[in-house]
Design an enzyme around this catalytic site. Structure first.
Site, PDB file in Angstrom:
ATOM      1  N   CYS A  33      74.996 134.776  13.794  1.00  0.00           N
ATOM      2  CA  CYS A  33      75.811 135.977  13.934  1.00  0.00           C
ATOM      3  C   CYS A  33      76.757 135.865  15.140  1.00  0.00           C
ATOM      4  O   CYS A  33      77.696 135.095  15.107  1.00  0.00           O
ATOM      5  CB  CYS A  33      74.909 137.212  14.013  1.00  0.00           C
ATOM      6  N   HIS A  34      76.487 136.592  16.234  1.00  0.00           N
ATOM      7  CA  HIS A  34      77.312 136.498  17.442  1.00  0.00           C
ATOM      8  C   HIS A  34      76.835 135.391  18.375  1.00  0.00           C
ATOM      9  O   HIS A  34      77.456 135.140  19.404  1.00  0.00           O
ATOM     10  CB  HIS A  34      77.311 137.832  18.199  1.00  0.00           C
TER      11      HIS A  34
END
Length: 169
Positions: free
Chosen positions: A104-105
């Site tokens: 994800c991030h």
């Protein structure tokens, strides 16, 4: 053979992006060591469902101490990348060719290292332009494996992410 995995995280990590891989790693017999600025601190996931007690301070660890690196998403990676100690820690894993798992991030920490040129990765939709601007080839796929780096986009990709991470271990 059991591996020692460094997990870098701080408050506002994406709960399931930590708990699912950490559980998969532990079930496979690996050890997950949590790392933040302060050992003994308790950090909380962004959904406030998961609390994690930090095992080690970033000041007390080296990439040499671990077999692999795990970076869960949420707002945690963006906070950590502002701290040069975490950037150097991630860089050391890249340079050593050790497995790195970022979802994800999580790949935001790669951007700060300046070591994305020639790499193929994925990440959450909003960070993909940043990854490309940092020199990476960016794909929109559930899991991307580039040598020792495994990246995924969202919690929906966790089954593929965990599978490929475990394969590398």
């Amino acid at each position: 053979m059991s591996k020692k995995i460094a997990a870098v995280l701080t408050d506002l990590f994406e709960d399931v992006e930590y708990t699912s891989p950490a559980q998969a790693f532990k079930e496979a017999g690996h050890e997950v060591i949590t790392i933040e600025k302060e050992a003994g601190k308790q950090v909380t996931g962004k959904h406030e469902k998961t609390k994690v007690t930090i095992n080690k301070s970033i000041d007390d660890v080296s990439a040499d101490d671990f077999d692999a690196l795990f970076i869960p998403g949420g707002f945690s990676p963006d906070q950590l990348r502002a701290d040069e100690r975490f950037v150097k820690f991630v860089s050391a894993f890249i340079e050593a060719g050790k497995p790195i798992f970022a979802i994800c991030h999580g790949p935001q920490l790669f951007i700060q290292t300046g070591k994305l040129k020639g790499r193929t990765v994925t990440g959450f939709t909003s960070i993909r332009p940043d990854l490309a601007n940092a020199g990476a080839t960016v794909k929109d796929e559930e899991v991307v494996v580039d040598d020792q780096i495994v990246t995924s986009r969202t919690p929906d990709d966790l089954p593929a992410f965990n599978r490929e991470a475990l394969k590398l271990l």
